[in-house]
Design an enzyme around this catalytic site. Structure first.
Site: not given
Ligand SMILES: Cc1cc2nc3c(=O)[nH]c(=O)nc-3n(C[C@H](O)[C@H](O)[C@H](O)COP(=O)(O)OP(=O)(O)OC[C@H]3O[C@@H](n4cnc5c(N)ncnc54)[C@H](O)[C@@H]3O)c2cc1C
Length: 478
Positions: A19, A40-41, A416
């Site tokens: 995100s 992206e992994a 979350h």
């Molecule tokens: C099942 C589920 C349901 C949810 N439902 C909701 C909802 O309805 N509404 C809402 O608002 N939120 C919801 N959430 C939460 C929300 O989607 C997340 O909080 C948000 O997407 C997190 O964003 P982020 O960028 O922090 O992490 P992420 O979106 O998880 O992104 C992290 C990315 O980094 C990559 N990565 C990790 N380590 C490495 C590395 N070493 N090298 C390269 N790439 C790497 C991962 O593969 C991933 O693609 C939900 C989450 C889940 C899991």
């Protein structure tokens, strides 16, 4: 493995296409003179069920597209481990989440500002919420009309109507737009959809950016080690197709790998709590005691009811789901006081991190959860829809019985995790209010780990807002 191959330099290297990473990479590459690499992994998001809102279930345990983490045994939930799915794919967790679009309240962000996060009060974050969303309704001074993320009103359903009526009977008001001026009240959820399809951050922010010649996305590329010159982070090493590569970031490296992996990427080169580093026999580059601390999550207590009539999704999709008509109502403590940790599993960068959520460790979290359960059970309008209670059973009545049931069976995550590289001031802060890692020039963290206190909402909208604000701050700093 053979030594890393150096690749062409970039201005910015962003780790994680979830995100945050999708938004940051989109905004930075909008300047044609800026070269941006996004690692992206996981793979590209070609799997068709990602894009179908109801395809959610197909992603929950997918072995290639989901990290499928599991927490440590948690004494707060009777020693159970919680399953923590996280997206491992372009779009990250936004490619498999529940699509609910909830920003959080004005008070959440005012609280952040009061904790020393200057510029993160409501007036500081509102422009970034507006800039990223596209929603046809609500007050145009508060809602965005032409941002990339499509938001639509949820579809009506008679069970939800009964729930809303029940809430009115309990004195809970209807919220006209819970993403507007006031969150309090009941309402249909707003959903991340555009013309019926899921709006993951990949679809919204990466697809348009990928047409730019100054923007490169590498999939199947896992960051394994940050690189330094003196105190400055100058890029990183990543693994792709069994080979190691080394890439330089002329301006900055940005960790957007979600709440569970950035602490790991910091700790591996020796940035974290000194004691934890020594425990793993690792040299201490910088003692930052807050790395991996302050972990927060929303824990739901799931009440299960048998429906009096066949109107649920189970009935509509009879061919492949179960035999019972049922529905669930969850209650949540949205501002938990309990705090957990994320720690290194081992010095191997491929090992899963160790997560200890410490759910229901604080009395307020237990009391609020209990009050929620009692309030749901009291709603009379729901009675017509209920053929019986499935869980907890009739034998669970007294407060201590309800709490025991919640700890041993009824409580589970709503996915979350946040707060593990908290923004702010003082020794517990990992990043400053401009998301720069304290004491490490050239490195920012920009994902849900920076939240000093989890928002009282689902976390995706706030993640996207932080991504947009982070890119704006980088432009200002330049
Ligand atoms: C099942 C589920 C349901 C949810 N439902 C909701 C909802 O309805 N509404 C809402 O608002 N939120 C919801 N959430 C939460 C929300 O989607 C997340 O909080 C948000 O997407 C997190 O964003 P982020 O960028 O922090 O992490 P992420 O979106 O998880 O992104 C992290 C990315 O980094 C990559 N990565 C990790 N380590 C490495 C590395 N070493 N090298 C390269 N790439 C790497 C991962 O593969 C991933 O693609 C939900 C989450 C889940 C899991």
């Amino acid at each position: 493995m053979s030594p890393p191959k150096p690749s062409a330099p970039f201005d910015f290297v962003v780790v994680g296409a979830g995100s945050f990473g999708s938004v940051v990479a989109n905004r930075l590459s909008a300047d044609p003179a800026t070269r941006v690499l996004l690692l992206e992994a996981g793979p590209r998001d070609d799997y068709k069920w990602i894009h179908v809102p109801g395809g959610y279930g197909r992603m929950m345990f997918h072995p290639e597209l989901n990290w499928r983490f599991e927490t440590e045994a948690d004494p707060g939930i009777a020693g159970r481990r919680n399953y923590w799915p996280r997206g491992k794919i372009l779009g990250g967790s936004s490619a498999l989440n529940g699509l609910l679009w909830v920003r959080g309240q004005r008070e959440d962000f005012e609280h952040w500002a009061s904790l020393g996060c200057r510029g993160w009060g409501w007036e500081g974050v509102l422009p970034h919420f507006r800039a990223t969303e596209s929603f046809a309704d609500g007050d145009p001074a508060l809602r965005g009309r032409d941002g990339e993320i499509g938001v639509e009103a949820g579809e009506r359903h008679e069970l939800v109507d009964a729930f809303l009526a029940g809430a009115r009977e309990c004195g809970i008001p209807r919220a006209a737009d819970y993403n507007g001026a006031e969150q309090e009240g009941v309402a249909y959820f707003q959903i991340n959809k555009r013309q019926g399809a899921r709006q993951s951050c990949s679809m919204a922010f990466l697809r348009p950016a990928e047409k730019r010649p100054n923007f490169t996305v590498e999939t199947g590329a896992r960051a394994t080690r940050l690189l330094f010159e003196g105190a400055r982070c100058v890029g990183l090493e990543y693994e792709q197709n069994g080979a190691l590569h080394e890439v330089r970031a002329a301006r900055e490296t940005i960790l957007s790998a979600g709440a569970l992996q950035p602490p790991q990427l910091l700790v591996l080169p020796g940035i974290g709590p000194a004691e934890h580093l020594r425990e793993h026999g690792m040299p201490v580059r910088l003692d930052l005691p807050g790395v991996g601390e302050n972990m927060q999550d929303h824990l739901q207590i799931r009440l299960l009811f048998r429906a009096s009539r066949p109107v649920t999704n189970n009935d509509l999709a009879k061919s492949w789901l179960g035999r019972n008509s049922g529905f669930t109502i969850s209650t949540l403590q949205l501002r938990p006081e309990s705090r957990g940790t994320v720690r290194l599993g081992s010095a191997d960068p491929r090992a899963a991190p160790r997560m200890q959520p410490n759910y229901l460790a604080r009395p307020l979290d237990v009391e609020t959860s209990l009050r929620g359960v009692r309030r749901v059970a009291a709603a009379p309008s729901l009675a017509a829809c209920v053929a019986g209670k499935h869980a907890p059973g009739r034998d669970v009545q007294a407060d201590d019985e309800v709490i025991h049931w919640a700890r041993s069976a009824g409580a589970t995550t709503i996915f979350h995790p946040a707060g593990t590289c908290r923004m702010g001031t003082g020794p517990a802060a990992v990043v400053d209010e401009r998301l720069r890692v304290r004491g490490v020039p050239g490195l920012r963290v920009a994902d849900c780990s920076v939240m000093p206190m989890i928002v009282s909402a689902d976390t995706n909208a706030a993640c996207i807002m932080i991504g947009d604000k982070c890119a704006a701050m980088i432009r200002e700093d330049a």
